[in-house]
Design a protein around this motif. Structure first.
Motif, PDB file in Angstrom:
ATOM      1  N   TYR A 198       0.835  -1.208   0.000  1.00  0.00           N
ATOM      2  CA  TYR A 198       0.000   0.000   0.000  1.00  0.00           C
ATOM      3  C   TYR A 198       0.870   1.258   0.000  1.00  0.00           C
TER       4      TYR A 198
ATOM      5  N   GLY B  60       2.204   1.858  -3.401  1.00  0.00           N
ATOM      6  CA  GLY B  60       1.159   2.322  -4.303  1.00  0.00           C
ATOM      7  C   GLY B  60       0.835   3.790  -4.112  1.00  0.00           C
TER       8      GLY B  60
ATOM      9  N   VAL C 122      -5.409   3.552  -6.098  1.00  0.00           N
ATOM     10  CA  VAL C 122      -4.556   2.567  -6.773  1.00  0.00           C
ATOM     11  C   VAL C 122      -3.869   1.680  -5.737  1.00  0.00           C
TER      12      VAL C 122
ATOM     13  N   LEU D 241      -4.176  -2.269  -5.465  1.00  0.00           N
ATOM     14  CA  LEU D 241      -2.958  -3.078  -5.585  1.00  0.00           C
ATOM     15  C   LEU D 241      -2.906  -4.138  -4.486  1.00  0.00           C
TER      16      LEU D 241
ATOM     17  N   TRP E  68      -3.355  -8.265  -4.997  1.00  0.00           N
ATOM     18  CA  TRP E  68      -2.357  -9.199  -4.466  1.00  0.00           C
ATOM     19  C   TRP E  68      -3.031 -10.281  -3.632  1.00  0.00           C
TER      20      TRP E  68
ATOM     21  N   LEU F 103       1.425  -6.224 -10.648  1.00  0.00           N
ATOM     22  CA  LEU F 103      -0.003  -5.936 -10.585  1.00  0.00           C
ATOM     23  C   LEU F 103      -0.310  -4.449 -10.754  1.00  0.00           C
ATOM     24  N   LEU F 104       0.707  -3.600 -10.813  1.00  0.00           N
ATOM     25  CA  LEU F 104       0.470  -2.158 -10.942  1.00  0.00           C
ATOM     26  C   LEU F 104      -0.326  -1.783 -12.199  1.00  0.00           C
TER      27      LEU F 104
ATOM     28  N   ALA G 120      -3.880  -2.599 -11.414  1.00  0.00           N
ATOM     29  CA  ALA G 120      -4.442  -1.688 -10.419  1.00  0.00           C
ATOM     30  C   ALA G 120      -4.777  -0.329 -11.035  1.00  0.00           C
TER      31      ALA G 120
END
Length: 407
Positions: free
Chosen positions: A145, A148, A156, A160, A164, A363-364, A367
């Motif tokens: 977090y 992000g 976002v 994220l 996950w 995963l960005l 997200a």
């Protein structure tokens, strides 16, 4: 050049979010709660999806006469870690011609923590392993977090963390395994790099290096970013903290590899000989291609095709991470090294998605896309999250309770 400028985000998404400096002035309790609300939301969502996964798996296990606590706390690699915690190193098991399982393949931090916690709390080995894994999972989620928010925005960052927690193999995050521990050290080490706290970055990278074999990816990210900083500044005005952090970063991984080598009578090659005895080696993906060929020609159970799909998706996400400039250099190096190890390693093909669990920067792009969708079409975003939750819960339950495949 600052860390945030190493890989700027798209114009539509800010590269950083301003962070209040210590001592900037008193804030009311309500203001602090408002500031913490997105983090608490992220951790709450993560806890809900993972506890729901545990409940689904436990129900399925109970219906088939299995004990959920045993499946979560004493499965596959967990048994090796618990034996090391109880008795130390020294166990070797011949499996078949050419394959010998030796506990020196397992890095020492996790069993060391299990042993330490058990001296304080009256828990079984499996319960202690799960307690450490669950605590590390929450610490990792908080670090994810924080990254992000640092790179993009609070929405976002929340997404994220949620993504996950909804990966097909995220059930591992609630088992007595080492991926949560590695991810926690990795996330906070990378955050320290992004904020210029080099000694913290190196120390946490060193701890990641004694968590798992692929923990070296964290040290690689610190070293490459430090080298970039030195080159960018042409060696002038480089803080001694950067040099110190860069020196510390690989010590954990290198130290354990050398220790195993000494135990085996070959300081530089002993650890890699242990890995070869397990049938695990780096062959540039030749072994993985053989498995894919077998799947195409003869088919196989669900786990193998899913593994191919997950690894292929990881490759695509890494390409998007670079193409969309969604992450700076340290996150790209970290994810790239993890992906390279997973792709290039032979042996234990079904375990490759587990090896990629710590690669949360992949995963960005998802997200960011989901955040845009949630803003424009919230129902569509909710449908996507629901579908991912269904896949994660059902596949995680299948993996642990029914698949009978090494995790």
């Amino acid at each position: 050049m600052t860390q945030q400028q190493l890989a700027p985000a798209p114009a539509t998404v800010p590269a950083t979010v301003p962070v209040a400096e210590p001592g900037a002035g008193p804030r009311s309790r309500s203001a602090r709660l408002r500031a913490a609300a997105p983090l608490l939301t992220a951790l709450g969502l993560f806890a809900v999806v993972r506890l729901t996964g545990v409940a689904a798996m436990s129900l399925a296990a109970s219906l088939t006469g299995k004990r959920p606590a045993v499946l979560l706390g004493r499965s596959w690699d967990s048994l090796w870690y618990l034996r090391i915690a109880a008795d130390g190193y020294g166990r070797s098991v011949p499996y078949k011609p050419g394959i010998i399982f030796n506990d020196l393949a397992f890095f020492p931090l996790y069993p060391g923590l299990v042993r330490a916690v058990r001296t304080v709390l009256p828990l079984s080995g499996g319960a202690t392993g799960m307690l450490i894994a669950w605590t590390a999972s929450l610490a990792a989620a908080a670090g994810i977090y924080a990254i992000g928010v640092r790179l993009h925005s609070r929405p976002v960052a929340v997404l994220l963390v949620l993504l996950w927690g909804l990966l097909p193999h995220s059930v591992i995050l609630t088992m007595a395994y080492t991926e949560p521990l590695l991810t926690a050290f990795a996330a906070w080490s990378l955050h320290a790099v992004l904020t210029g706290r080099w000694i913290w970055a190196g120390t946490l990278a060193s701890l990641a290096g004694v968590s798992r074999p692929n923990g070296f990816a964290v040290a690689a990210a610190v070293l490459v970013t430090a080298a970039y900083e030195v080159i960018d500044k042409r060696g002038r005005n480089v803080s001694h903290r950067l040099w110190t952090g860069a020196v510390i970063a690989p010590i954990g991984w290198i130290g354990y590899v050398l220790w195993v080598g000494v135990q085996r009578g070959d300081p530089l090659g002993g650890y890699f000989a242990v890995q070869r005895d397990w049938g695990s080696r780096f062959d540039f993906g030749v072994g993985a291609l053989r498995v894919v060929r077998h799947l195409l020609l003869k088919g196989d159970p669900l786990v193998f095709p899913m593994t191919v799909l997950i690894v292929a998706a990881a490759v695509l996400l890494f390409a998007l991470l670079i193409a969309e400039r969604a992450a700076p250099l340290p996150l790209i190096v970290y994810s790239g090294v993890l992906l390279l190890i997973a792709l290039g390693g032979a042996g234990f093909f079904p375990s490759k998605p587990r090896f990629l669990l710590p690669a949360f920067p992949l995963l960005l792009p998802l997200a960011l896309a989901l955040a845009r969708t949630a803003k424009a079409r919230p129902r569509s975003a909710l449908l996507v999250v629901g579908a991912l939750a269904g896949l994660s819960l059902s596949y995680g339950t299948y993996l642990v309770a029914f698949a009978h495949r090494p995790l």
